[in-house]
Structure formats: structure tokens, C-alpha cells
Write a protein that holds these residues in place. Structure first.
Motif, PDB file in Angstrom:
ATOM      1  N   PRO A 157     -14.968  74.189 -32.119  1.00  0.00           N
ATOM      2  CA  PRO A 157     -14.156  74.139 -30.908  1.00  0.00           C
ATOM      3  C   PRO A 157     -13.873  75.555 -30.378  1.00  0.00           C
ATOM      4  O   PRO A 157     -13.779  76.513 -31.151  1.00  0.00           O
ATOM      5  CB  PRO A 157     -12.861  73.460 -31.372  1.00  0.00           C
ATOM      6  N   ARG A 158     -13.743  75.651 -29.080  1.00  0.00           N
ATOM      7  CA  ARG A 158     -13.509  76.931 -28.404  1.00  0.00           C
ATOM      8  C   ARG A 158     -12.327  77.698 -29.014  1.00  0.00           C
ATOM      9  O   ARG A 158     -12.383  78.909 -29.241  1.00  0.00           O
ATOM     10  CB  ARG A 158     -13.251  76.634 -26.909  1.00  0.00           C
ATOM     11  N   TYR A 214     -17.902  71.268 -35.979  1.00  0.00           N
ATOM     12  CA  TYR A 214     -17.854  69.930 -35.375  1.00  0.00           C
ATOM     13  C   TYR A 214     -18.296  68.815 -36.327  1.00  0.00           C
ATOM     14  O   TYR A 214     -17.808  67.702 -36.232  1.00  0.00           O
ATOM     15  CB  TYR A 214     -18.692  69.879 -34.093  1.00  0.00           C
ATOM     16  N   VAL A 215     -19.209  69.121 -37.256  1.00  0.00           N
ATOM     17  CA  VAL A 215     -19.659  68.038 -38.144  1.00  0.00           C
ATOM     18  C   VAL A 215     -18.521  67.617 -39.095  1.00  0.00           C
ATOM     19  O   VAL A 215     -18.407  66.446 -39.459  1.00  0.00           O
ATOM     20  CB  VAL A 215     -20.957  68.395 -38.891  1.00  0.00           C
ATOM     21  N   HIS A 216     -17.664  68.576 -39.479  1.00  0.00           N
ATOM     22  CA  HIS A 216     -16.484  68.197 -40.272  1.00  0.00           C
ATOM     23  C   HIS A 216     -15.665  67.160 -39.511  1.00  0.00           C
ATOM     24  O   HIS A 216     -15.191  66.186 -40.088  1.00  0.00           O
ATOM     25  CB  HIS A 216     -15.595  69.420 -40.541  1.00  0.00           C
ATOM     26  N   LEU A 217     -15.488  67.392 -38.227  1.00  0.00           N
ATOM     27  CA  LEU A 217     -14.679  66.470 -37.413  1.00  0.00           C
ATOM     28  C   LEU A 217     -15.414  65.143 -37.211  1.00  0.00           C
ATOM     29  O   LEU A 217     -14.809  64.071 -37.268  1.00  0.00           O
ATOM     30  CB  LEU A 217     -14.343  67.117 -36.063  1.00  0.00           C
ATOM     31  N   VAL A 230      -8.047  70.252 -34.730  1.00  0.00           N
ATOM     32  CA  VAL A 230      -7.610  68.841 -34.643  1.00  0.00           C
ATOM     33  C   VAL A 230      -6.685  68.581 -33.452  1.00  0.00           C
ATOM     34  O   VAL A 230      -6.325  67.434 -33.191  1.00  0.00           O
ATOM     35  CB  VAL A 230      -6.905  68.347 -35.939  1.00  0.00           C
ATOM     36  N   LYS A 231      -6.327  69.647 -32.761  1.00  0.00           N
ATOM     37  CA  LYS A 231      -5.349  69.537 -31.674  1.00  0.00           C
ATOM     38  C   LYS A 231      -5.659  68.394 -30.696  1.00  0.00           C
ATOM     39  O   LYS A 231      -4.791  67.634 -30.319  1.00  0.00           O
ATOM     40  CB  LYS A 231      -5.346  70.855 -30.899  1.00  0.00           C
ATOM     41  N   HIS A 232      -6.932  68.283 -30.293  1.00  0.00           N
ATOM     42  CA  HIS A 232      -7.276  67.286 -29.279  1.00  0.00           C
ATOM     43  C   HIS A 232      -7.979  66.064 -29.870  1.00  0.00           C
ATOM     44  O   HIS A 232      -8.638  65.318 -29.146  1.00  0.00           O
ATOM     45  CB  HIS A 232      -8.164  67.928 -28.202  1.00  0.00           C
ATOM     46  N   PRO A 289      -6.558  59.836 -35.943  1.00  0.00           N
ATOM     47  CA  PRO A 289      -5.214  60.222 -36.423  1.00  0.00           C
ATOM     48  C   PRO A 289      -5.324  61.375 -37.433  1.00  0.00           C
ATOM     49  O   PRO A 289      -4.922  61.271 -38.585  1.00  0.00           O
ATOM     50  CB  PRO A 289      -4.685  58.938 -37.060  1.00  0.00           C
ATOM     51  N   LEU A 290      -5.897  62.493 -36.959  1.00  0.00           N
ATOM     52  CA  LEU A 290      -6.312  63.588 -37.837  1.00  0.00           C
ATOM     53  C   LEU A 290      -5.258  64.693 -37.912  1.00  0.00           C
ATOM     54  O   LEU A 290      -4.778  65.167 -36.879  1.00  0.00           O
ATOM     55  CB  LEU A 290      -7.646  64.130 -37.301  1.00  0.00           C
ATOM     56  N   MET A 291      -4.945  65.080 -39.145  1.00  0.00           N
ATOM     57  CA  MET A 291      -3.921  66.106 -39.387  1.00  0.00           C
ATOM     58  C   MET A 291      -4.423  67.095 -40.437  1.00  0.00           C
ATOM     59  O   MET A 291      -5.410  66.837 -41.113  1.00  0.00           O
ATOM     60  CB  MET A 291      -2.634  65.425 -39.907  1.00  0.00           C
ATOM     61  N   VAL A 292      -3.723  68.208 -40.539  1.00  0.00           N
ATOM     62  CA  VAL A 292      -4.075  69.228 -41.533  1.00  0.00           C
ATOM     63  C   VAL A 292      -2.919  69.335 -42.511  1.00  0.00           C
ATOM     64  O   VAL A 292      -1.776  69.548 -42.096  1.00  0.00           O
ATOM     65  CB  VAL A 292      -4.292  70.605 -40.862  1.00  0.00           C
TER      66      VAL A 292
END
Ligand SMILES: Nc1ncnc2c1ncn2[C@@H]1O[C@H](COP(=O)(O)OP(=O)(O)OP(=O)(O)O)[C@@H](O)[C@H]1O
Ligand SMILES: NC(=O)c1ccc[n+]([C@@H]2O[C@H](COP(=O)(O)O)[C@@H](O)[C@H]2O)c1
Length: 268
Positions: free
Chosen positions: A234-235, A48-51, A100-102, A106-109
Motif C-alpha cells: 500500500p502507498r 499485498y499478498v499478506h492482505l 489494514v487501515k482501509h 475485519p483485519l487488525m494488528v
């Protein structure tokens, strides 16, 4: 110096397309300068800290600068990095995708770096983003997008460690692109920044209001000890790790390539 476009184009993996699904090619506020944030790292696993780094940088950009974040990317390092204990690159890309799904950012891989057979220095990774966004797509709202590295303070501390970064790569990253640097517990950022004074106008330091000492290393240790990482990732990421039996044993992603991190692996 920027990488030759022909060299970058020749590095396109088979079947690869640059992710643009959340890239805003029109700005919400055209009076601002468009910004794309790129976080490079192992993300083994993403947590989560990355996000949160992206949310912190977006807040900072909105409140303290004239930038508007029009896109944000995670770029997992390839197996050629050779760091002990990492999951294979395809697993790390997949976990990032799930994470990043949710996202509201504007976050992408971008799997481009992860799919390379040889280690790609960060300066060249940023050149790839510049090529895709500015040279091939014309930026955002017809303006050149500022590409910047998003990193934790520990990564920036390594900038002044001998034989880790080539000087010409630092010049390119900090002089031509720029960096948004998030506070990280136990990092001596003052000292790190003092040796980077030459590029201070391009380095944005973001103090953490709520700092979190989380690291992927700690999560790997928990998993190895058969302990839960629930609420740290994330779950969907936790389910993926379980389904694929990741991090149970010490894993080496690829033959140890100690030169991967060194300045010898720099971009020119
Ligand atoms: N808790 C944190 N606070 C601030 N920045 C962080 C934090 N965790 C990771 N980062 C930053 O995220 C980026 C990617 O990091 P990386 O994949 O190395 O994660 P990590 O948790 O440090 O992993 P590891 O423990 O395997 O080194 C780096 O720029 C790193 O500084
Ligand atoms: N010379 C370079 O370009 C250089 C040196 C060290 C780390 N890095 C990058 O920094 C990130 C570090 O990730 P880890 O903290 O997980 O090792 C990776 O993306 C790596 O490629 C780049």
C-alpha cells in the motif's frame, strides 16, 4: 497443552490493550461457527499478498466451511526472532497498521507478540488470542470462537523440518486450534500435508486461483538496490519506508538469536 492464563496475563506489555475495533462480538449469521484468523510472521515489510491471504481465507470459509470470519489479526514477530534483514518490530507493527487501515476484512494488528522481550512460539501466541477472545470476552454471539492460524504453504512445510517446531506445539496448533493454509509458489504442499495427516480435519488448504510469488525478501532486495516497490505494498507503507529510511542497508533487528526459531523456544 494450553499456556497457563496467569503466565499469559503476566506477559501483557505496559499500556497494551487487545485490539477489538473490528472484532464482531455478534455474528452476521448465527447458524455458522465463529472463526478468528491469526497470521504470524515477520511482515518486513507487509505486502499485498499478506492482505490477500485474509480475503482468500474468508472466501474459502464462506464457500467451503460452516465458519464465519468474525475477526482477523496480523501478529508481527518480536525483535527477539533475530532474523537478518528485518526492520525493528515497532516499524513492522506501524506498517501493518497502515496496511489494514482501509481493509474490508475485519483485519487488525495485534502488537502483543511484537512487544515481547523474548521470542514467543506460535502456539503461545494462539493461546493469547484464545485468552483475549474466548476467556476474557466470551467469544462471539455467546459461542466459543475457533482460533486458527493463517499461513502460507511454505510455513506449513517447515512443520516437518527438524528442530523448528516442538511436537507438542504442533499438536496444540493443529489439534486444538487448526490452520488455514494458502498455496504458495514453489511449495511442495502435498508432501507437507502427508506428514500432517493426523490433523487433516483441522487443516484447510486453500488453492490460489491467482498465485503470486511475492515475498518480503524480494521487496527488501528491491529497496536495497534503490528500486521501487510501488504496487506491491500500500502507498502508505511505501511512504513510511521512505520517511524512516528502512531497508537501505542490511539490518539486523536484534542480536542474532538462532534459538528463537528452534523447538527449544517452544511454548512449554
Ligand atoms: N506470496 C505468498 N503466497 C502465499 N503466502 C505468503 C506469501 N508471502 C507470504 N506468505 C505467508 O505470509 C505469512 C507471513 O509471512 P512472512 O512475513 O514471512 O512473509 P514473506 O513474504 O515470506 O517474508 P520473507 O521473505 O521475509 O520470509 C507466512 O505464513 C507466509 O507463508
Ligand atoms: N516453534 C515455533 O513456534 C515457530 C517456528 C518457526 C516459525 N514460527 C513462526 O512462523 C513465522 C515465520 O515467519 P518468517 O517466515 O518471516 O520467518 C513467525 O511468526 C515465527 O514466529 C514459529
Amino acid at each position: 497443552m494450553a499456556t497457563d492464563p496467569g503466565v499469559l496475563d503476566a506477559m501483557t506489555p505496559p499500556g497494551y490493550t487487545f485490539p477489538t475495533i473490528r472484532l464482531r462480538q455478534q455474528q452476521n449469521d448465527p447458524s455458522r461457527d465463529p472463526l478468528v484468523l491469526v497470521a504470524c510472521g515477520s511482515f518486513s515489510p507487509i505486502h499485498y499478498v499478506h492482505l490477500q491471504m485474509f480475503a482468500m481465507a474468508a472466501d474459502y470459509a464462506r464457500n467451503e466451511t460452516n465458519y464465519e470470519v468474525v475477526g482477523a489479526y496480523l501478529s508481527p514477530v518480536s525483535d527477539a526472532y533475530g532474523k537478518r534483514g528485518l526492520a525493528r518490530a515497532h516499524h513492522r507493527v506501524e506498517m501493518c497498521e497502515l496496511a489494514v487501515k482501509h481493509a474490508r476484512q475485519p483485519l487488525m494488528v495485534d502488537p502483543w507478540e511484537a512487544q515481547q522481550a523474548s521470542y514467543v512460539p506460535t502456539a503461545k501466541v494462539l493461546d493469547h488470542f484464545d485468552r483475549e477472545i474466548n476467556q476474557l470476552r466470551g467469544g462471539s454471539s455467546g459461542k466459543k470462537v475457533r482460533i486458527a492460524l493463517l499461513a502460507g504453504a511454505d510455513l506449513v512445510e517447515t512443520f516437518s523440518q527438524p528442530n523448528v517446531w516442538a511436537l507438542h506445539d504442533l499438536q496444540h496448533i493443529l489439534g486444538d486450534y487448526g490452520a488455514f493454509v494458502v498455496e504458495r509458489a514453489n511449495s511442495n504442499i502435498e508432501q507437507a500435508l502427508s506428514s500432517l495427516r493426523e490433523w487433516r480435519d483441522n487443516i484447510h488448504y486453500i488453492p490460489a486461483i491467482i498465485s503470486n510469488p511475492m515475498s518480503s525478501t524480494m521487496l527488501r532486495l528491491l529497496l536495497k538496490g534503490n528500486m521501487s516497490i510501488e504496487y506491491h505494498v500500500p502507498r502508505e507503507v511505501m511512504d513510511y519506508i521512505e520517511a524512516n529510511g528502512l531497508y537501505k542497508d542490511e539490518m539486523v533487528a536484534a542480536p542474532d538469536n538462532k534459538k528463537a526459531k528452534s523447538a527449544e523456544g517452544s511454548s512449554s
